[in-house]
Enzyme design. Structure first.
Site, mmCIF file in Angstrom:
data_model
loop_
_atom_site.group_PDB
_atom_site.id
_atom_site.type_symbol
_atom_site.label_atom_id
_atom_site.label_comp_id
_atom_site.label_asym_id
_atom_site.label_seq_id
_atom_site.Cartn_x
_atom_site.Cartn_y
_atom_site.Cartn_z
ATOM 1 N N PHE A 106 11.116 -59.811 -0.528
ATOM 2 C CA PHE A 106 9.826 -59.352 0.004
ATOM 3 C C PHE A 106 9.282 -58.135 -0.721
ATOM 4 O O PHE A 106 8.085 -57.864 -0.686
ATOM 5 C CB PHE A 106 9.929 -59.075 1.509
ATOM 6 C CG PHE A 106 10.344 -57.690 1.884
ATOM 7 C CD1 PHE A 106 9.409 -56.665 1.992
ATOM 8 C CD2 PHE A 106 11.668 -57.370 2.137
ATOM 9 C CE1 PHE A 106 9.780 -55.376 2.336
ATOM 10 C CE2 PHE A 106 12.048 -56.098 2.484
ATOM 11 C CZ PHE A 106 11.111 -55.087 2.579
ATOM 12 N N LYS A 107 10.170 -57.409 -1.415
ATOM 13 C CA LYS A 107 9.754 -56.195 -2.108
ATOM 14 C C LYS A 107 8.632 -56.461 -3.121
ATOM 15 O O LYS A 107 7.872 -55.563 -3.465
ATOM 16 C CB LYS A 107 10.933 -55.572 -2.858
ATOM 17 C CG LYS A 107 12.227 -55.389 -2.072
ATOM 18 C CD LYS A 107 12.122 -54.303 -1.046
ATOM 19 C CE LYS A 107 13.443 -53.740 -0.562
ATOM 20 N NZ LYS A 107 14.247 -54.607 0.295
ATOM 21 N N ASP A 108 8.548 -57.704 -3.603
ATOM 22 C CA ASP A 108 7.525 -58.042 -4.594
ATOM 23 C C ASP A 108 6.112 -57.834 -4.066
ATOM 24 O O ASP A 108 5.211 -57.534 -4.843
ATOM 25 C CB ASP A 108 7.660 -59.508 -5.020
ATOM 26 C CG ASP A 108 8.878 -59.754 -5.901
ATOM 27 O OD1 ASP A 108 9.233 -58.870 -6.699
ATOM 28 O OD2 ASP A 108 9.474 -60.835 -5.776
#
Ligand SMILES: *Cc1c(COP(=O)(O)O)cnc(C)c1O
Length: 486
Positions: A106-108
């Site tokens: 999800f960091k993207d």
């Protein structure tokens, strides 16, 4: 909107300054009045994902020109679909898939945007010299930050990860990183050691001559990392309205696999902006420091540190909780006192009144590796949906939450990583021998389930390892100084 330190309201920064600095000079985190941005949430939920993001970020970071253009450049060609974060129905629950970006975590969503915010902020502030991004990672932030910042002019990046504390796939994702401005280094210790080390480097470098360079952070202590995450709560809500599952104004519960409290805090920001968020459910693995805190009001990091099958949540010092404490109390002196106690004594306790306010908005629960594995297995058996261990922790906590809360509102589980990032744990959960080679495991997992392997992970095996440094945590400052000056 202006920002100030959670520990001292008089220590202020404009949005672009806050993004460039990462952390306030007194060690506090930058926070602003997200409740009074004048956003029309009813209008925002009708927009597409990128327009939502641009509108929210424009309100949160008003001194950046042309946020719509910045968002377009940030996401161009990076995600599997224009939707960015699809919502999938699984049984009577919903899964918000946040892992469809280039590094499958999800960091993207935020780290595609942050490099563009940093370079734009340099222009707004007319700041010369490179910005050097320092990042501690429990596994996923590092790669997503490297992917975002590599070869971005005017920036350099150093990533520290805990030696032996990340999955083989995660490690290879980082150590094979290309780019002329990147450095990746293992630290002997756990994630908290690496994160504390990074905070100490910031403190030690304050006011030092770094040859014209400036330090900043890609961790969710940086408001530029947190703000782009607010979008996906609006996106999920809008999708539920479009599907006819809810009417505009109905509430929705979100269950969030939590480590540094960034993702879930973005949900609280969304709620403060008016979105009808019901309960925010904080899901932890065996490192259950947040479950204890949200149950008792006492935060105590003096406890065993467990390495679990959901390593990105193996965290005992959950940084963004500080922002929540400020928003709940608006008492900078109290926040400063609690954080000093946490640092010096390892624990602090909030009043019964603060705890009551917290409990009105946040539920919590934890799940050990055994139940996490059982959940991966049962969700696959019942729904043919394959989830990663972090998502499974949240799913298990959602089961307990749903059993206790019968208000009929939809429950959305945030899915934070692709199952192929953790093939050993997922295969084991499906009752297969895991073996040694994670690439063989990916292939086996694909054979068993038919779920496609993300392209960025499939190609890893052929890549050359470029970064092999391993250091003690005491040597992090020297390491950074050599990179910055060298
Ligand atoms: C980072 C991460 C988390 C924890 O998110 P926070 O914002 O730190 O709470 C959960 N799951 C995965 C897969 C992650 O990479």
């Amino acid at each position: 909107m202006n920002y100030h330190s959670t520990r001292n309201r008089r220590l202020t920064a404009s949005p672009s300054q806050a993004v460039l600095q990462g952390i306030a000079p007194d060690g506090g985190l930058y926070i602003g009045d997200v409740a009074h941005l004048g956003l029309d949430w009813r209008e925002i939920i009708t927009c597409d994902a990128q327009t939502m993001s641009a509108k929210i970020l424009h309100a949160m970071l008003p001194d950046f020109p042309d946020m719509a253009g910045l968002i377009r450049r940030s996401y161009a060609g990076k995600f599997a679909s224009e939707e960015l974060t699809p919502l999938v129905q699984v049984g009577d629950r919903y899964v918000l898939e946040l892992f469809r970006g280039p590094t499958s975590a999800f960091k993207d969503v935020a780290l595609s945007v942050l490099p563009h915010l940093v370079t734009e902020a340099q222009k707004v502030q007319r700041q010369d010299g490179d910005v050097v991004i320092l990042t501690a990672t429990s596994g996923d932030t590092g790669k997503a930050a490297l992917e975002g910042f590599h070869d971005v002019p005017g920036t350099r990046i150093v990533v520290f990860y805990p030696y032996g504390g990340v999955s083989a796939v995660q490690q290879l994702q980082m150590t094979t990183q290309e780019g002329s401005n990147v450095k990746v280094c293992a630290v002997r210790g756990n994630f908290d050691d690496a994160q504390t080390g990074v905070k100490q480097v910031f403190a030690a470098c304050a006011g030092k001559d770094l040859g014209g360079a400036h330090l900043s952070s890609a961790n969710s202590i940086n408001i530029g990392r947190l703000a782009p995450q607010v979008m996906y709560y609006f996106k999920a809500y809008g999708d539920l309205v479009k599907a006819g599952r809810i009417a505009v104004g109905d509430k929705v519960h979100f269950v969030v696999p939590t480590g540094n409290f960034g993702d879930i805090l973005a949900g609280y920001f969304a709620k403060k902006m008016g979105l009808p968020v019901g309960m925010l459910v904080c899901a932890s693995n065996q490192n259950d420091v947040l479950t204890e805190f949200l149950t008792t009001g006492r935060y105590d990091r003096r406890r065993p540190f467990y390495k679990t099958s959901s390593p990105s949540m193996d965290i005992l010092v959950s940084s963004n909780l500080e922002r929540l404490l400020y928003l709940m109390t608006e008492d900078d002196a109290a926040v400063a006192r609690w954080m000093r106690q946490l640092n010096e004594e390892g624990a602090y306790e909030v009043s019964a009144q603060v705890l009551q306010k917290l409990k009105a908005e946040f539920a919590c629960g934890c799940c050990d590796d055994g139940r996490c594995g059982d959940t991966i297995g049962s969700v696959w058996q019942q729904h043919r949906y394959l989830c990663d261990p972090h998502t499974a922790v949240a799913w298990a906590v959602a089961d307990a939450f749903a059993a206790a809360c019968h208000d009929g509102a939809p429950v959305v589980v945030l899915s934070t990583a692709s199952p192929y990032k953790f093939p050993a744990a997922v295969l084991h959960a499906l009752g297969r021998e895991a073996g040694e080679d994670e690439f063989a495991m990916m292939a086996e997992l694909h054979r068993l389930t038919g779920v496609p392997v993300p392209a960025g992970l499939a190609g890893l095996r052929e890549k050359e390892v470029r970064h092999g440094d391993v250091i003690d945590k005491e040597d992090m400052l020297d390491y950074v100084l050599r990179f910055v000056r060298g």
